[in-house]
Structures are given as C-alpha cells and as structure tokens.
Design a protein around this motif. Structure first.
Motif, PDB file in Angstrom:
ATOM      1  N   ASN A 167      -3.676   3.427  -4.384  1.00 29.02           N
ATOM      2  CA  ASN A 167      -3.493   2.024  -4.010  1.00 29.02           C
ATOM      3  C   ASN A 167      -4.634   1.470  -3.173  1.00 29.02           C
ATOM      4  OD1 ASN A 167      -1.083   2.141  -5.349  1.00 29.02           O
ATOM      5  ND2 ASN A 167       0.220   1.904  -3.553  1.00 29.02           N
ATOM      6  N   THR A 168      -5.309   2.342  -2.430  1.00 29.46           N
ATOM      7  CA  THR A 168      -6.345   1.878  -1.506  1.00 29.46           C
ATOM      8  C   THR A 168      -7.756   2.129  -2.017  1.00 29.46           C
ATOM      9  OG1 THR A 168      -6.293   3.991  -0.308  1.00 29.46           O
ATOM     10  CG2 THR A 168      -4.831   2.235   0.482  1.00 29.46           C
ATOM     11  N   ALA A 169      -7.888   2.529  -3.268  1.00 34.88           N
ATOM     12  CA  ALA A 169      -9.215   2.862  -3.794  1.00 34.88           C
ATOM     13  C   ALA A 169     -10.171   1.678  -3.726  1.00 34.88           C
ATOM     14  CB  ALA A 169      -9.088   3.375  -5.226  1.00 34.88           C
ATOM     15  N   ASP A 170      -9.674   0.466  -4.016  1.00 35.29           N
ATOM     16  CA  ASP A 170     -10.533  -0.730  -4.028  1.00 35.29           C
ATOM     17  C   ASP A 170     -10.126  -1.727  -2.959  1.00 35.29           C
ATOM     18  OD1 ASP A 170      -8.102  -1.358  -5.108  1.00 35.29           O
ATOM     19  OD2 ASP A 170      -8.890  -2.625  -6.721  1.00 35.29           O
ATOM     20  N   VAL A 171      -9.551  -1.221  -1.861  1.00 36.74           N
ATOM     21  CA  VAL A 171      -9.030  -2.138  -0.846  1.00 36.74           C
ATOM     22  C   VAL A 171     -10.129  -2.981  -0.220  1.00 36.74           C
ATOM     23  CG1 VAL A 171      -9.190  -0.450   1.033  1.00 36.74           C
ATOM     24  CG2 VAL A 171      -7.516  -2.291   1.173  1.00 36.74           C
ATOM     25  N   LEU A 172     -11.347  -2.442  -0.105  1.00 40.52           N
ATOM     26  CA  LEU A 172     -12.426  -3.175   0.557  1.00 40.52           C
ATOM     27  C   LEU A 172     -13.068  -4.226  -0.344  1.00 40.52           C
ATOM     28  CD1 LEU A 172     -14.213  -0.240   2.448  1.00 40.52           C
ATOM     29  CD2 LEU A 172     -12.536  -1.878   3.341  1.00 40.52           C
ATOM     30  N   THR A 173     -12.732  -4.229  -1.627  1.00 41.25           N
ATOM     31  CA  THR A 173     -13.326  -5.194  -2.559  1.00 41.25           C
ATOM     32  C   THR A 173     -12.486  -6.446  -2.721  1.00 41.25           C
ATOM     33  OG1 THR A 173     -12.243  -4.167  -4.473  1.00 41.25           O
ATOM     34  CG2 THR A 173     -14.419  -3.303  -3.817  1.00 41.25           C
ATOM     35  N   GLN A 174     -11.358  -6.540  -2.021  1.00 44.20           N
ATOM     36  CA  GLN A 174     -10.502  -7.727  -2.120  1.00 44.20           C
ATOM     37  C   GLN A 174     -10.112  -8.168  -0.702  1.00 44.20           C
ATOM     38  OE1 GLN A 174      -6.828  -7.348  -1.315  1.00 44.20           O
ATOM     39  NE2 GLN A 174      -7.709  -5.502  -0.383  1.00 44.20           N
ATOM     40  N   THR A 175      -9.585  -9.362  -0.595  1.00 46.84           N
ATOM     41  CA  THR A 175      -9.255  -9.921   0.727  1.00 46.84           C
ATOM     42  C   THR A 175      -7.810 -10.402   0.800  1.00 46.84           C
ATOM     43  OG1 THR A 175     -10.077 -12.095   0.001  1.00 46.84           O
ATOM     44  CG2 THR A 175     -11.627 -10.635   1.174  1.00 46.84           C
ATOM     45  N   ARG A 176      -6.961  -9.903  -0.093  1.00 43.14           N
ATOM     46  CA  ARG A 176      -5.571 -10.346  -0.092  1.00 43.14           C
ATOM     47  C   ARG A 176      -4.662  -9.418   0.714  1.00 43.14           C
ATOM     48  NH1 ARG A 176      -4.133 -14.185  -3.866  1.00 43.14           N
ATOM     49  NH2 ARG A 176      -5.746 -14.795  -5.343  1.00 43.14           N
ATOM     50  N   SER A 177      -5.010  -8.148   0.847  1.00 42.39           N
ATOM     51  CA  SER A 177      -4.148  -7.197   1.537  1.00 42.39           C
ATOM     52  C   SER A 177      -4.995  -6.210   2.329  1.00 42.39           C
ATOM     53  CB  SER A 177      -3.265  -6.438   0.537  1.00 42.39           C
ATOM     54  OG  SER A 177      -4.063  -5.819  -0.450  1.00 42.39           O
ATOM     55  N   THR A 178      -4.389  -5.671   3.372  1.00 42.13           N
ATOM     56  CA  THR A 178      -5.076  -4.724   4.239  1.00 42.13           C
ATOM     57  C   THR A 178      -4.793  -3.286   3.794  1.00 42.13           C
ATOM     58  OG1 THR A 178      -3.214  -4.537   5.770  1.00 42.13           O
ATOM     59  CG2 THR A 178      -4.787  -6.320   6.166  1.00 42.13           C
ATOM     60  N   TYR A 179      -5.512  -2.362   4.402  1.00 41.47           N
ATOM     61  CA  TYR A 179      -5.290  -0.950   4.097  1.00 41.47           C
ATOM     62  C   TYR A 179      -3.852  -0.549   4.443  1.00 41.47           C
ATOM     63  CZ  TYR A 179      -5.930   4.116   4.060  1.00 41.47           C
ATOM     64  OH  TYR A 179      -5.808   5.452   3.788  1.00 41.47           O
ATOM     65  N   ALA A 180      -3.347  -1.029   5.567  1.00 43.65           N
ATOM     66  CA  ALA A 180      -1.987  -0.694   5.990  1.00 43.65           C
ATOM     67  C   ALA A 180      -0.966  -1.187   4.980  1.00 43.65           C
ATOM     68  CB  ALA A 180      -1.705  -1.272   7.369  1.00 43.65           C
ATOM     69  N   ILE A 210     -12.823  -0.344   7.756  1.00 43.09           N
ATOM     70  CA  ILE A 210     -11.409  -0.696   7.592  1.00 43.09           C
ATOM     71  C   ILE A 210     -10.988  -1.720   8.645  1.00 43.09           C
ATOM     72  CG2 ILE A 210      -9.058   0.188   7.596  1.00 43.09           C
ATOM     73  CD1 ILE A 210     -10.633   1.033   5.172  1.00 43.09           C
ATOM     74  N   ALA A 211     -11.460  -1.527   9.883  1.00 43.00           N
ATOM     75  CA  ALA A 211     -11.107  -2.465  10.953  1.00 43.00           C
ATOM     76  C   ALA A 211     -11.666  -3.852  10.668  1.00 43.00           C
ATOM     77  CB  ALA A 211     -11.629  -1.935  12.287  1.00 43.00           C
ATOM     78  N   ALA A 212     -12.917  -3.920  10.195  1.00 42.98           N
ATOM     79  CA  ALA A 212     -13.518  -5.214   9.887  1.00 42.98           C
ATOM     80  C   ALA A 212     -12.793  -5.891   8.718  1.00 42.98           C
ATOM     81  CB  ALA A 212     -14.998  -5.035   9.562  1.00 42.98           C
ATOM     82  N   HIS A 213     -12.429  -5.109   7.715  1.00 41.32           N
ATOM     83  CA  HIS A 213     -11.717  -5.675   6.562  1.00 41.32           C
ATOM     84  C   HIS A 213     -10.346  -6.196   6.967  1.00 41.32           C
ATOM     85  CE1 HIS A 213      -9.048  -5.397   3.007  1.00 41.32           C
ATOM     86  NE2 HIS A 213     -10.077  -5.978   2.417  1.00 41.32           N
ATOM     87  N   THR A 214      -9.639  -5.432   7.774  1.00 43.55           N
ATOM     88  CA  THR A 214      -8.320  -5.869   8.241  1.00 43.55           C
ATOM     89  C   THR A 214      -8.432  -7.162   9.039  1.00 43.55           C
ATOM     90  OG1 THR A 214      -7.541  -3.582   8.334  1.00 43.55           O
ATOM     91  CG2 THR A 214      -6.318  -5.203   9.616  1.00 43.55           C
ATOM     92  N   LYS A 215      -9.447  -7.231   9.874  1.00 43.86           N
ATOM     93  CA  LYS A 215      -9.647  -8.432  10.679  1.00 43.86           C
ATOM     94  C   LYS A 215      -9.925  -9.644   9.806  1.00 43.86           C
ATOM     95  CE  LYS A 215     -12.496 -10.283  14.434  1.00 43.86           C
ATOM     96  NZ  LYS A 215     -13.632 -10.013  15.362  1.00 43.86           N
ATOM     97  N   SER A 216     -10.749  -9.464   8.781  1.00 39.41           N
ATOM     98  CA  SER A 216     -11.083 -10.599   7.904  1.00 39.41           C
ATOM     99  C   SER A 216      -9.870 -11.070   7.123  1.00 39.41           C
ATOM    100  CB  SER A 216     -12.208 -10.204   6.949  1.00 39.41           C
ATOM    101  OG  SER A 216     -11.780  -9.179   6.063  1.00 39.41           O
ATOM    102  N   VAL A 217      -9.041 -10.131   6.665  1.00 40.25           N
ATOM    103  CA  VAL A 217      -7.830 -10.514   5.923  1.00 40.25           C
ATOM    104  C   VAL A 217      -6.873 -11.287   6.822  1.00 40.25           C
ATOM    105  CG1 VAL A 217      -5.785  -9.632   4.742  1.00 40.25           C
ATOM    106  CG2 VAL A 217      -8.018  -8.623   4.281  1.00 40.25           C
ATOM    107  N   LEU A 218      -6.673 -10.799   8.027  1.00 42.40           N
ATOM    108  CA  LEU A 218      -5.768 -11.478   8.951  1.00 42.40           C
ATOM    109  C   LEU A 218      -6.290 -12.848   9.360  1.00 42.40           C
ATOM    110  CD1 LEU A 218      -4.704  -8.481  11.234  1.00 42.40           C
ATOM    111  CD2 LEU A 218      -3.511  -9.446   9.259  1.00 42.40           C
ATOM    112  N   GLU A 219      -7.619 -12.964   9.519  1.00 41.41           N
ATOM    113  CA  GLU A 219      -8.194 -14.264   9.847  1.00 41.41           C
ATOM    114  C   GLU A 219      -8.039 -15.247   8.696  1.00 41.41           C
ATOM    115  OE1 GLU A 219     -12.197 -13.410  10.899  1.00 41.41           O
ATOM    116  OE2 GLU A 219     -11.738 -12.859  12.982  1.00 41.41           O
ATOM    117  N   ALA A 220      -8.175 -14.758   7.475  1.00 37.85           N
ATOM    118  CA  ALA A 220      -7.985 -15.630   6.315  1.00 37.85           C
ATOM    119  C   ALA A 220      -6.555 -16.138   6.247  1.00 37.85           C
ATOM    120  CB  ALA A 220      -8.350 -14.875   5.035  1.00 37.85           C
ATOM    121  N   ARG A 221      -5.599 -15.300   6.570  1.00 37.19           N
ATOM    122  CA  ARG A 221      -4.204 -15.736   6.561  1.00 37.19           C
ATOM    123  C   ARG A 221      -3.933 -16.731   7.680  1.00 37.19           C
ATOM    124  NH1 ARG A 221      -1.421  -9.890   5.811  1.00 37.19           N
ATOM    125  NH2 ARG A 221      -2.357  -9.399   3.787  1.00 37.19           N
TER     126      ARG A 221
END
Length: 365
Positions: free
Chosen positions: A223-236, A313-324
């Motif tokens: 499920n997390t193989a391409d998590v960094l290539t999208q901005t809809r969901s976080t690793y968690a 992962i931390a930067a990606h999570t932050k960007s997803v949450l900021e987008a929301r």
C-alpha cells in the motif's frame, strides 16, 4: 435486530468503505502494551517463574495407581526425610502422583519410596524414580536461551532484507519480544511449571507471531510503495488501510489456531492431567492470542511512528495535511477531510476502491 453480514464487513474493510482508526490511535495501544509489559515484568520479578525439574535439577518420584491422590500425603512423607524441603506435588492422569524434590542420596531415596508406598497403599515396585542433575538442567536453560536469541536475530535479518526497511524489522522484533514477555508473565501469574514443553511453546509463539506480522507488513509495503508520488494520503493512512485489510484474515487465522489449542488445554489440564499437554497448550494459547493482537495494534503503529521520523515521510505527511487544511480554509470537502482525520476513509478522500479492488476474472476464450 440487524443481521450482521461478516462477508460484507470483510469486503468493506478491504475496499476502504469501512475502516477503524487503529494506526491513528496508536498512542492508546502503546500505553496498553507498556502497561501489560510492566505488569509482566513485576509479576516475574516478584513471584518468579516456577522452573520444572528439567531446569533446576533434582529427584522425581511417580506413584502409579495410587489409592488416593491427596497431595498432602506426599508432602508429609517428604518432610519426614527432608524436614526443610518443599516438594512439588502434582496429579498425573487422575490416578498417579508425581513428587519432585531436591537431589537426594540413595538412602533418602529408598526411605521416601517406602513411605510413599505405605501412604498411598501401593507396592514399592510401582513407584518410579528419576534424577536430573543440575548440569543437565543448566544445559537445557542455555540451549533454550540460545535458541530464542538465534531465532530473533535470524527473523530480524530476514525481515530487514525482505522488506528492505530496517524499521519494519525493529517494529516486528519489539512486538514479538512483547508477545514473549506477556506470555511469560501470564505463566508466572498462573504458577504452572516451566518445562521444556513450555519452551517449545514459546518458540512456536515466536514463529506464529512472525508469520502474522509478515502478512500485515507485506500489505503495508504494497500500500505504501508509491506513497511519496501522490498527495492524497499519508504513510500512516496507507498503513492503516493495510491493517484493516488484513484484520479479517488475522481474526480467522487466530480463531482457527486457538480452537484446537483450547481443546488440548482443556483436555490436558482438566481431564487427563497430562503435564506436557498442559504446559505446551497454555503457552501456545496465550502466545497466539497476544501475537495476533500485537500484529495489528502494536507492530504496524510502531512501524508508522518510526517511519514518520524519516525526513521524506515527515515532509510528505506535512504537505498532505497542509493541502487538506487549505481545502478546509476554502470551505470545501469538509466531510471528506474529517473522514481522513478520524481514519474512517482510505486512499482517496470520500471514495473507496470498490470493484477495482477485487481480483479480475479471466474471460473465457
């Protein structure tokens, strides 16, 4: 009363239509695991494990076809010869009495055998004796310890290579050691003897626990193989989907494994009085139940906590949450964003995989 459709429930969990915020509530599971671990340590430290004769050494007397199975008779007999000894007496098979003492001399052995024959109204020839030296007992303990260490190291190396992520390996090993600690704590609380059968059960626990965690982590990796290539969901959130998708499988596997073990435990402990069956089945029963729970509520949440410390992962999570947060500020998709925050939605906010998550059938040619 509404009828529960377990097949539909499992399908909803897999597709993301239904979800439980297991990873999102990981602090709660960490606290529960820590409390159980501390309680187990305290029980073991205060009460201690009751080591069997195979580990501590000593002499064992077995009275077969005894007229009575009253344990106090054996205790009184031992006290006549060894005033300061506290023997361990157990009923075996319903008509036999097993008495374990410290190492005795041949003269003391003969005296105890004669007194036991008189107390239980049997012939001396029906009483068997066996001796286990402290050296052999120490050797068993050492081999058991080394077996556990080698298994843990081999499992850690295998998972690190297979998943190519040392954090998953660390999370799984911590969860497995927690399974072992809690199982030992339960064993100490009940007070049953730790025998070689118990050690075999503990090692089997580690094997079952490793298998369960491998299945869950394999889904997490998928499920997390391409998590960094999208901005809809976080690793968690992707990891939480994996836990929900494997929830039904974990429940089914655990129930199927626990039912026969529970039967063996009941038959061995209460009907036959077979010590070997009882020792093995208790460790298996507790370990399988704890291992299944830790695979879902401890291993994956711990992996998420470790992975979120990675800068990417931390930067990606932050960007997803900021987008929301931006969506909320614009006044749109509030329900979808809230669903993601509580863990009730997966992958794409407001949507689920539906039929696309199901395996496709090959068309007949």
């Amino acid at each position: 009363m509404a009828r529960i459709n377990f097949a539909q429930w499992g399908n909803d969990l897999y597709t993301g239509r239904r979800s439980y915020p297991i990873v999102q509530r990981r602090r709660r599971w960490f606290v529960i695991a820590a409390v159980l671990a501390i309680a187990s340590i305290l029980i073991i430290a205060i009460k201690g494990l009751t080591l069997g004769i195979d580990f501590r050494g000593g002499t064992e007397f077995t009275v077969t076809n005894a007229s009575s199975t009253e344990q106090q008779l054996a205790i009184d007999v031992v006290h006549q010869t060894l005033p300061g000894e506290e023997p361990r007496v157990a009923i075996v098979g319903g008509s036999s009495v097993r008495v374990q003492t410290e190492e005795v001399t041949p003269e003391q052995e003969s005296e105890i055998v004669a007194d036991l024959a008189t107390a239980y109204d049997v012939d001396e020839s029906t009483i068997t004796t066996s001796f286990v030296g402290p050296t052999w007992g120490a050797g068993v303990s050492t081999r058991a310890l080394w077996g556990t260490v080698v298994f843990v190291l081999a499992a850690a190396l295998f998972m690190a290579v297979y998943f190519r992520a040392w954090r998953m390996s660390v999370a799984a090993i911590i969860a497995m050691l927690g399974d072992l600690l809690i199982s030992a704590g339960v064993y100490a609380a009940i007070g049953w003897e730790v025998t070689p059968s118990t050690i075999i059960g503990f090692l089997t626990i580690l094997g079952f626990s490793l298998y369960d965690k491998m299945v869950v982590f394999d889904k997490v990796r998928e499920n997390t193989a391409d998590v960094l290539t999208q901005t809809r969901s976080t690793y968690a959130e992707r990891a939480n989907l994996a836990v929900n998708q494997t929830l039904v499988r974990s429940i089914n596997t655990s129930v199927v494994a626990l039912l026969p073990v529970a039967s063996i435990l009941f038959v061995g402990a209460f009907l036959l009085g077979a010590g070997t069956l009882r020792d093995l089945s208790l460790s298996l029963f507790v370990g399988i139940a704890v291992g299944a729970a830790s695979s879902l509520f401890l291993a994956t949440p711990l992996d998420v906590s470790l992975r979120e410390r990675e800068p990417r992962i931390a930067a990606h999570t932050k960007s997803v949450l900021e987008a929301r947060a931006g969506l909320v500020a614009e006044g749109g998709h509030e329900a979808e964003v809230e669903a993601y925050t509580t863990g009730s939605a997966q992958l794409v906010p407001g949507q689920h995989q539906g039929a696309s998550a199901q395996p496709r059938r090959k068309r007949a040619r």
